[in-house]
Motif scaffolding. Structure first.
Motif, PDB file in Angstrom:
ATOM      1  N   UNK A  43       0.826  -1.203   0.000  1.00 55.34           N
ATOM      2  CA  UNK A  43       0.000   0.000   0.000  1.00 55.34           C
ATOM      3  C   UNK A  43       0.862   1.256   0.000  1.00 55.34           C
ATOM      4  N   UNK A  44       1.905   1.248   0.791  1.00 55.90           N
ATOM      5  CA  UNK A  44       2.799   2.410   0.861  1.00 55.90           C
ATOM      6  C   UNK A  44       3.446   2.685  -0.489  1.00 55.90           C
ATOM      7  N   UNK A  45       3.940   1.643  -1.148  1.00 54.35           N
ATOM      8  CA  UNK A  45       4.587   1.829  -2.445  1.00 54.35           C
ATOM      9  C   UNK A  45       3.611   2.254  -3.526  1.00 54.35           C
ATOM     10  N   UNK A  46       2.399   1.693  -3.471  1.00 58.49           N
ATOM     11  CA  UNK A  46       1.387   2.084  -4.458  1.00 58.49           C
ATOM     12  C   UNK A  46       1.032   3.559  -4.301  1.00 58.49           C
ATOM     13  N   UNK A  47       0.872   4.014  -3.055  1.00 55.76           N
ATOM     14  CA  UNK A  47       0.537   5.422  -2.831  1.00 55.76           C
ATOM     15  C   UNK A  47       1.664   6.341  -3.294  1.00 55.76           C
ATOM     16  N   UNK A  48       2.915   5.939  -3.024  1.00 57.11           N
ATOM     17  CA  UNK A  48       4.058   6.743  -3.490  1.00 57.11           C
ATOM     18  C   UNK A  48       4.115   6.773  -5.011  1.00 57.11           C
ATOM     19  N   UNK A  49       3.890   5.636  -5.631  1.00 50.44           N
ATOM     20  CA  UNK A  49       3.974   5.555  -7.091  1.00 50.44           C
ATOM     21  C   UNK A  49       2.874   6.371  -7.753  1.00 50.44           C
ATOM     22  N   UNK A  50       1.665   6.355  -7.182  1.00 45.95           N
ATOM     23  CA  UNK A  50       0.545   7.067  -7.810  1.00 45.95           C
ATOM     24  C   UNK A  50       0.749   8.573  -7.815  1.00 45.95           C
ATOM     25  N   UNK A  51       1.530   9.101  -6.879  1.00 44.98           N
ATOM     26  CA  UNK A  51       1.824  10.539  -6.872  1.00 44.98           C
ATOM     27  C   UNK A  51       2.608  10.947  -8.113  1.00 44.98           C
ATOM     28  N   UNK A  52       3.336  10.007  -8.682  1.00 43.19           N
ATOM     29  CA  UNK A  52       4.141  10.286  -9.875  1.00 43.19           C
ATOM     30  C   UNK A  52       3.430   9.826 -11.144  1.00 43.19           C
ATOM     31  N   UNK A  53       2.791   8.644 -11.070  1.00 40.29           N
ATOM     32  CA  UNK A  53       2.228   8.044 -12.282  1.00 40.29           C
ATOM     33  C   UNK A  53       0.872   8.609 -12.667  1.00 40.29           C
ATOM     34  N   UNK A  54       0.031   8.924 -11.693  1.00 36.78           N
ATOM     35  CA  UNK A  54      -1.306   9.404 -12.011  1.00 36.78           C
ATOM     36  C   UNK A  54      -2.308   9.018 -10.944  1.00 36.78           C
ATOM     37  N   UNK A  55      -3.587   9.159 -11.268  1.00 42.58           N
ATOM     38  CA  UNK A  55      -4.630   8.916 -10.263  1.00 42.58           C
ATOM     39  C   UNK A  55      -4.943   7.426 -10.128  1.00 42.58           C
ATOM     40  N   UNK A  56      -5.308   7.039  -8.894  1.00 42.20           N
ATOM     41  CA  UNK A  56      -5.746   5.669  -8.648  1.00 42.20           C
ATOM     42  C   UNK A  56      -7.194   5.509  -9.101  1.00 42.20           C
ATOM     43  N   UNK A  57      -7.472   4.418  -9.776  1.00 47.22           N
ATOM     44  CA  UNK A  57      -8.832   4.127 -10.248  1.00 47.22           C
ATOM     45  C   UNK A  57      -9.183   2.694  -9.871  1.00 47.22           C
ATOM     46  N   UNK A  58     -10.458   2.453  -9.709  1.00 46.48           N
ATOM     47  CA  UNK A  58     -10.925   1.100  -9.399  1.00 46.48           C
ATOM     48  C   UNK A  58     -10.950   0.265 -10.675  1.00 46.48           C
ATOM     49  N   UNK A  59     -10.390  -0.931 -10.570  1.00 46.39           N
ATOM     50  CA  UNK A  59     -10.385  -1.862 -11.697  1.00 46.39           C
ATOM     51  C   UNK A  59     -10.873  -3.209 -11.210  1.00 46.39           C
ATOM     52  N   UNK A  60     -11.846  -3.780 -11.878  1.00 42.94           N
ATOM     53  CA  UNK A  60     -12.366  -5.087 -11.523  1.00 42.94           C
ATOM     54  C   UNK A  60     -11.489  -6.168 -12.167  1.00 42.94           C
ATOM     55  N   UNK A  61     -10.896  -7.008 -11.292  1.00 38.05           N
ATOM     56  CA  UNK A  61      -9.989  -8.056 -11.784  1.00 38.05           C
ATOM     57  C   UNK A  61     -10.745  -9.319 -12.175  1.00 38.05           C
TER      58      UNK A  61
END
Length: 537
Positions: free
Chosen positions: A256-274
């Motif tokens: 979770x920590x890495x995803x939050x850090x990465x999204x600040x650079x890559x773009x917005x988080x969106x919901x995706x159904x797997x």
């Protein structure tokens, strides 16, 4: 009772197995939240041989046990040892050399102040630091004198050895309580116990360029792109060579920590159904000899229709880099279309039976190389000769082969569970054997007050060594307490201490410190013991 002890003395195999069974049982007993683990085997062996010094284990058995234990430790720690040496390993080894010099000075002062016999005092120093090769080096220096004089280093060693184990364990246990150590939190902070891995959709912001395989370098955190979202039902594998396309939705894996850090650079988080898409996640176990020992990038998995999104080794689940090397018994989470899963299973192996058929040939070859390296004579000034012995040679070779992973068709690594089983068996064989060698010295100590001086002085040296490692490790080297105690265990090169630490902490922090300094400590203590004897005489 005398008859039972006599019976055990004439049946060394039965005595060995009994010591192992009773010791392992007592090692599970917890008092004030602490347990000795496999280290209890040592104390059971000492107690039994003190009651009857004729109860012994053939030296060949515990020599083999130590060689097996340290070789297995080397295999498991080799890759990390060399990767970290240039950043932090050299600092720990320099610290160890300075500490050894200080301990030699301390031992010289204590032996002089308490008017202890020089040869027995040098042996005591070896016992306080659990250096069997160091004690052997001292014996070789006085060989050719009277038999009584040649026996004195062994007596000093046997008197100090138990305290050398107990003192370090006490420092580790008390320090953990005083500093209120959270073992798992420290390991998580050091990246050895990562948090739960999650999947998250990211819509790429404008202005980014590069490839999906470069996301970790771009964001500075360990993540991996696994899917490119075309629509709700259709996803494609995110190949590392695919370009980053602004506006495109990708699925990444990470904490979770890495995803939050990465999204600040890559773009917005969106919901995706797997669920319900044309790509699935499935776990497989690596058991194929064609896969084990190879880096993920060399396997070119995308050409085979799948990606590896997670790697589980032991109890740690991590997002692997393309440079990560797969080992036997690794559990990998793959992303692929459903119709590809059987083919992927065949490629990776996924066979528990194959993992149970451990390749003991490679283990025997590696251990042979280790013992040969340990037997190489290294000349010292003054005509003395040292060697790494059956403890130092195998761990040096184990570290090298563990880093190499494989040489042509030979896979050096063992399956995770096999490595742990072999190392534990080797450990208890060593502890049971070496513990029985201390019985005679302890028996005499009970009747000779002079012997208590050697026990006390040896204990002081042990505690001083562990305290300096712990406090300097935390406040100067900025290590966690567990890793500092791993360095202290590496200084002693004593399997009992690292076994206790691993059992108490449940993490790999102590092993990291232990493996980093073990080879230098093994060599350094041999030299230090001989230097001390020269200074005393």
């Amino acid at each position: 009772m005398t008859q039972v002890l006599g019976f055990l003395a004439t049946n060394p195999l039965l005595a060995l197995v009994l010591i192992m069974a009773v010791g392992l049982a007592l090692g599970k007993v917890r008092i004030f939240g602490l347990s000795l683990g496999a280290a209890a085997v040592l104390f059971v062996a000492i107690a039994l041989s003190t009651a009857n010094p004729e109860i012994t284990v053939p030296p060949l058995l515990f020599q083999m046990g130590l060689a097996m234990f340290v070789y297995a430790i080397g295999l498991s720690a080799g890759e990390r040892f060399f990767a970290e040496f240039k950043d932090r390993g050299w600092k720990l080894n320099l610290f160890l050399i300075l500490l050894l010099m200080a301990l030699v000075a301390l031992a010289w002062g204590l032996v002089t102040i308490f008017h202890l016999k020089h040869t027995t005092g040098a042996g005591m120093f070896a016992g306080a630091l659990s250096s069997t090769p160091g004690m052997a080096a001292i014996v070789s220096m006085v060989r050719g004198t009277t038999p009584e004089l040649a026996a004195e280093p062994v007596i000093g060693y046997s008197l100090a050895y138990p305290g050398g184990v107990l003192g370090a364990i006490l420092v580790a246990a008390i320090g953990a309580k005083v500093f209120k150590v959270d073992h798992r939190a420290d390991a998580r902070k050091e990246g050895l116990l990562p948090g739960p891995l999650l999947t998250q959709g990211i819509r790429i912001r404008p202005g980014l360029s590069g490839t999906l395989g470069e996301l970790s370098q771009l964001t500075g955190v360990q993540i991996i792109a696994t899917r490119i979202v075309k629509d709700e039902k259709h996803h494609e594998l995110a190949e590392p060579s695919d370009p980053i396309r602004p506006g495109e939705v990708i699925v990444i894996n990470g904490t979770r920590e890495n995803i939050d850090c990465a999204s600040e650079i890559l773009g917005e988080q969106v919901d995706v159904e797997i669920d319900g898409t044309d790509l699935l996640y499935q776990r497989f176990t690596v058991s194929s000899s064609a896969v084990a020992g190879h880096a993920i990038k060399d396997l070119n998995t995308t050409s085979r229709g799948f990606l590896i999104s997670r790697l589980r080794r032991g109890d740690s689940d991590v997002v692997p880099s393309q440079d990560a090397v797969l080992n036997y018994s690794d559990r990998v989470l793959v992303v692929a279309p459903e119709h590809m899963m059987d083919r992927i299973r065949g490629f990776l192996g996924d066979s528990e039976r194959r993992l149970a058929e451990v390749d003991l040939l490679s283990f025997a070859l590696g251990l042979t190389l280790g013992l040969l390296v340990g037997a190489i004579p290294i000349p010292l000034p003054g005509g003395n000769v040292l060697n790494l012995g059956f403890g130092g040679g195998p761990i040096v070779v184990g570290l090298i082969l563990g880093a190499l992973q494989r040489s042509g068709p030979i896979q050096w690594q063992l399956p995770y569970h096999a490595n742990r089983t072999i190392s534990t068996l080797g450990l208890v064989l060593f502890l049971a054997g070496v513990g029985t060698t201390a019985g005679a010295g302890f028996r005499s100590a009970l009747t000779d007050p002079e012997s208590l001086k050697f026990i006390a002085v040896g204990f002081i040296i042990t505690v001083a060594s562990a305290l300096v490692c712990g406090l300097a490790g935390r406040w100067i080297l900025h290590l966690t307490w567990d890793e500092s105690m791993g360095v202290a265990a590496g200084m002693t090169t004593n399997p009992a201490i690292i076994s206790y630490l691993n059992g108490q902490t449940g993490t790999e922090l102590a092993t990291r410190g232990y493996a980093t300094v073990y080879p230098s400590a093994m060599i350094g203590k041999i030299i230090a013991c001989q230097v001390l004897l020269i200074l005393l005489t």
